[in-house]
Design a protein around this motif. Structure first.
Motif, PDB file in Angstrom:
ATOM      1  N   PRO A 160      20.823  10.822  -0.241  1.00  0.00           N
ATOM      2  CA  PRO A 160      21.625  10.022  -1.170  1.00  0.00           C
ATOM      3  C   PRO A 160      22.935   9.593  -0.530  1.00  0.00           C
ATOM      4  CG  PRO A 160      21.842  12.331  -1.707  1.00  0.00           C
ATOM      5  CD  PRO A 160      20.828  12.239  -0.600  1.00  0.00           C
ATOM      6  N   ARG A 161      23.485   8.513  -1.043  1.00  0.00           N
ATOM      7  CA  ARG A 161      24.796   8.077  -0.558  1.00  0.00           C
ATOM      8  C   ARG A 161      25.873   9.061  -0.985  1.00  0.00           C
ATOM      9  NH1 ARG A 161      23.947   1.790  -1.808  1.00  0.00           N
ATOM     10  NH2 ARG A 161      22.794   1.339   0.088  1.00  0.00           N
ATOM     11  N   ASN A 162      25.730   9.597  -2.184  1.00  0.00           N
ATOM     12  CA  ASN A 162      26.697  10.546  -2.715  1.00  0.00           C
ATOM     13  C   ASN A 162      26.018  11.910  -2.825  1.00  0.00           C
ATOM     14  OD1 ASN A 162      28.580  12.016  -4.063  1.00  0.00           O
ATOM     15  ND2 ASN A 162      28.772  10.636  -5.805  1.00  0.00           N
ATOM     16  N   PRO A 163      26.380  12.869  -1.979  1.00  0.00           N
ATOM     17  CA  PRO A 163      25.703  14.165  -1.980  1.00  0.00           C
ATOM     18  C   PRO A 163      26.209  15.148  -3.035  1.00  0.00           C
ATOM     19  CG  PRO A 163      27.310  14.098  -0.228  1.00  0.00           C
ATOM     20  CD  PRO A 163      27.337  12.744  -0.889  1.00  0.00           C
ATOM     21  N   CYS A 164      26.845  14.647  -4.065  1.00  0.00           N
ATOM     22  CA  CYS A 164      27.408  15.546  -5.077  1.00  0.00           C
ATOM     23  C   CYS A 164      26.328  16.205  -5.925  1.00  0.00           C
ATOM     24  CB  CYS A 164      28.353  14.769  -5.999  1.00  0.00           C
ATOM     25  SG  CYS A 164      27.483  13.837  -7.277  1.00  0.00           S
ATOM     26  N   CYS A 165      26.766  17.089  -6.706  1.00  0.00           N
ATOM     27  CA  CYS A 165      25.987  17.684  -7.806  1.00  0.00           C
ATOM     28  C   CYS A 165      24.976  18.716  -7.341  1.00  0.00           C
ATOM     29  CB  CYS A 165      25.290  16.617  -8.639  1.00  0.00           C
ATOM     30  SG  CYS A 165      26.372  15.257  -9.093  1.00  0.00           S
ATOM     31  N   ASP A 166      24.432  19.408  -8.311  1.00  0.00           N
ATOM     32  CA  ASP A 166      23.423  20.439  -8.068  1.00  0.00           C
ATOM     33  C   ASP A 166      22.039  19.810  -8.159  1.00  0.00           C
ATOM     34  OD1 ASP A 166      25.203  22.592  -7.744  1.00  0.00           O
ATOM     35  OD2 ASP A 166      25.499  22.653  -9.904  1.00  0.00           O
ATOM     36  N   ARG A 167      21.553  19.369  -7.049  1.00  0.00           N
ATOM     37  CA  ARG A 167      20.245  18.712  -6.996  1.00  0.00           C
ATOM     38  C   ARG A 167      19.283  19.572  -6.186  1.00  0.00           C
ATOM     39  NH1 ARG A 167      21.670  12.512  -5.288  1.00  0.00           N
ATOM     40  NH2 ARG A 167      23.543  12.277  -6.531  1.00  0.00           N
ATOM     41  N   TYR A 168      18.005  19.301  -6.386  1.00  0.00           N
ATOM     42  CA  TYR A 168      16.999  19.936  -5.547  1.00  0.00           C
ATOM     43  C   TYR A 168      16.881  19.167  -4.231  1.00  0.00           C
ATOM     44  CZ  TYR A 168      15.127  22.907  -9.257  1.00  0.00           C
ATOM     45  OH  TYR A 168      14.968  23.851 -10.224  1.00  0.00           O
ATOM     46  N   ALA A 169      16.723  19.913  -3.158  1.00  0.00           N
ATOM     47  CA  ALA A 169      16.409  19.333  -1.853  1.00  0.00           C
ATOM     48  C   ALA A 169      14.934  19.631  -1.587  1.00  0.00           C
ATOM     49  CB  ALA A 169      17.273  19.959  -0.766  1.00  0.00           C
ATOM     50  N   TYR A 170      14.222  18.654  -1.059  1.00  0.00           N
ATOM     51  CA  TYR A 170      12.793  18.794  -0.803  1.00  0.00           C
ATOM     52  C   TYR A 170      12.496  18.587   0.672  1.00  0.00           C
ATOM     53  CZ  TYR A 170      12.296  18.071  -5.848  1.00  0.00           C
ATOM     54  OH  TYR A 170      12.384  18.177  -7.210  1.00  0.00           O
ATOM     55  N   ARG A 171      11.620  19.429   1.187  1.00  0.00           N
ATOM     56  CA  ARG A 171      11.075  19.248   2.532  1.00  0.00           C
ATOM     57  C   ARG A 171       9.554  19.271   2.385  1.00  0.00           C
ATOM     58  NH1 ARG A 171      12.788  23.504   6.326  1.00  0.00           N
ATOM     59  NH2 ARG A 171      14.637  22.219   6.534  1.00  0.00           N
ATOM     60  N   VAL A 172       8.921  18.162   2.744  1.00  0.00           N
ATOM     61  CA  VAL A 172       7.467  18.038   2.660  1.00  0.00           C
ATOM     62  C   VAL A 172       6.925  18.036   4.083  1.00  0.00           C
ATOM     63  CG1 VAL A 172       5.536  16.628   1.856  1.00  0.00           C
ATOM     64  CG2 VAL A 172       7.692  16.629   0.574  1.00  0.00           C
ATOM     65  N   THR A 173       6.092  19.028   4.390  1.00  0.00           N
ATOM     66  CA  THR A 173       5.444  19.098   5.697  1.00  0.00           C
ATOM     67  C   THR A 173       3.947  18.962   5.482  1.00  0.00           C
ATOM     68  OG1 THR A 173       7.183  20.545   6.544  1.00  0.00           O
ATOM     69  CG2 THR A 173       5.114  20.459   7.799  1.00  0.00           C
ATOM     70  N   VAL A 174       3.375  17.935   6.082  1.00  0.00           N
ATOM     71  CA  VAL A 174       1.941  17.681   5.950  1.00  0.00           C
ATOM     72  C   VAL A 174       1.288  17.972   7.290  1.00  0.00           C
ATOM     73  CG1 VAL A 174       0.174  15.962   5.406  1.00  0.00           C
ATOM     74  CG2 VAL A 174       2.387  15.884   4.232  1.00  0.00           C
ATOM     75  N   THR A 175       0.211  18.755   7.245  1.00  0.00           N
ATOM     76  CA  THR A 175      -0.577  19.043   8.432  1.00  0.00           C
ATOM     77  C   THR A 175      -1.850  18.213   8.351  1.00  0.00           C
ATOM     78  OG1 THR A 175       0.284  21.296   8.488  1.00  0.00           O
ATOM     79  CG2 THR A 175      -1.699  20.852   9.785  1.00  0.00           C
ATOM     80  N   TYR A 176      -2.111  17.500   9.438  1.00  0.00           N
ATOM     81  CA  TYR A 176      -3.290  16.637   9.511  1.00  0.00           C
ATOM     82  C   TYR A 176      -4.313  17.255  10.436  1.00  0.00           C
ATOM     83  CZ  TYR A 176      -0.067  13.279   7.460  1.00  0.00           C
ATOM     84  OH  TYR A 176       0.825  12.660   6.629  1.00  0.00           O
ATOM     85  N   ARG A 177      -5.519  16.688  10.422  1.00  0.00           N
ATOM     86  CA  ARG A 177      -6.538  17.193  11.344  1.00  0.00           C
ATOM     87  C   ARG A 177      -6.010  17.024  12.767  1.00  0.00           C
ATOM     88  NH1 ARG A 177     -10.237  12.121  10.568  1.00  0.00           N
ATOM     89  NH2 ARG A 177      -9.337  10.968  12.289  1.00  0.00           N
ATOM     90  N   LEU A 178      -6.503  17.812  13.662  1.00  0.00           N
ATOM     91  CA  LEU A 178      -6.068  17.876  15.057  1.00  0.00           C
ATOM     92  C   LEU A 178      -4.661  18.446  15.199  1.00  0.00           C
ATOM     93  CD1 LEU A 178      -7.457  14.457  16.390  1.00  0.00           C
ATOM     94  CD2 LEU A 178      -8.562  16.702  16.426  1.00  0.00           C
ATOM     95  N   GLY A 179      -4.103  19.024  14.127  1.00  0.00           N
ATOM     96  CA  GLY A 179      -2.834  19.733  14.214  1.00  0.00           C
ATOM     97  C   GLY A 179      -1.569  18.909  14.129  1.00  0.00           C
ATOM     98  N   TYR A 180      -1.683  17.595  14.021  1.00  0.00           N
ATOM     99  CA  TYR A 180      -0.494  16.751  13.907  1.00  0.00           C
ATOM    100  C   TYR A 180       0.243  17.084  12.613  1.00  0.00           C
ATOM    101  CZ  TYR A 180       2.282  12.523  13.202  1.00  0.00           C
ATOM    102  OH  TYR A 180       3.320  11.654  12.959  1.00  0.00           O
ATOM    103  N   ARG A 181       1.589  17.100  12.654  1.00  0.00           N
ATOM    104  CA  ARG A 181       2.397  17.397  11.468  1.00  0.00           C
ATOM    105  C   ARG A 181       3.455  16.328  11.268  1.00  0.00           C
ATOM    106  NH1 ARG A 181       3.567  23.864  11.452  1.00  0.00           N
ATOM    107  NH2 ARG A 181       1.385  24.438  11.372  1.00  0.00           N
ATOM    108  N   LYS A 182       3.758  16.089  10.002  1.00  0.00           N
ATOM    109  CA  LYS A 182       4.833  15.161   9.638  1.00  0.00           C
ATOM    110  C   LYS A 182       5.695  15.855   8.599  1.00  0.00           C
ATOM    111  CE  LYS A 182       5.943  10.605   7.948  1.00  0.00           C
ATOM    112  NZ  LYS A 182       6.720  10.201   9.097  1.00  0.00           N
TER     113      LYS A 182
END
Length: 151
Positions: free
Chosen positions: A93-115
């Motif tokens: 966000p442009r303004n990092p204020c407030c009590d918000r949730y932070a999310y980290r999404v890690t996807v594992t694909y076939r052959l072990g590739y991750r994003k």
């Protein structure tokens, strides 16, 4: 369907070898969109790990979606889509204020590739990211975390 993809891939590679001066996009655009091979290295999503932290209480929670998760197939399909695979690493966000949730999404694909993609609640991020987050929260399994013994 697998045969059709393999046939299209072989034709594309053959054409690229026989006509090296022509750009590869010419060969890919000639095939129908449904039959075109995926140009992305990842392909099919095998597992989603969603890590959510923050909020007013500062909690940390994880959700796991894989092929055995009941109701998890739509999230895996979205995470394997071209739109998801082309996301940036972070949407903040442009303004990092407030009590918000932070999310980290890690996807594992076939052959072990991750994003991994990170964002914060309320950020203007692409819909596919929020759809994967919402589906993972709804259907994801919370991994067992042992509690420490208190004397």
């Amino acid at each position: 369907m697998l045969y059709k993809r393999a046939q299209t891939a072989i034709l594309t590679l053959t054409a690229a070898v026989l006509l090296p001066a022509a750009p590869a996009a010419v060969f890919l655009s000639a095939a129908p969109a449904a039959a075109a091979p995926s140009l992305l290295p990842a392909g099919q999503a095998r597992m989603i790990l969603l890590e959510r932290s923050g909020g007013f209480a500062g909690e940390r929670t994880s959700f796991v979606v894989d092929r055995t998760t009941v109701g998890g197939r739509p999230a895996l399909r979205m995470a394997g889509s071209r739109a998801f695979q082309q996301l940036r690493r972070s949407y903040q966000p442009r303004n990092p204020c407030c009590d918000r949730y932070a999310y980290r999404v890690t996807v594992t694909y076939r052959l072990g590739y991750r994003k991994t993609v990170e964002t914060v609640q309320g950020t203007n991020a692409p819909h596919v990211l929020w759809d994967v987050i919402n589906q993972s929260e709804r259907y994801g399994v919370r991994p067992f975390t042992p509690r420490t013994a208190t004397p």
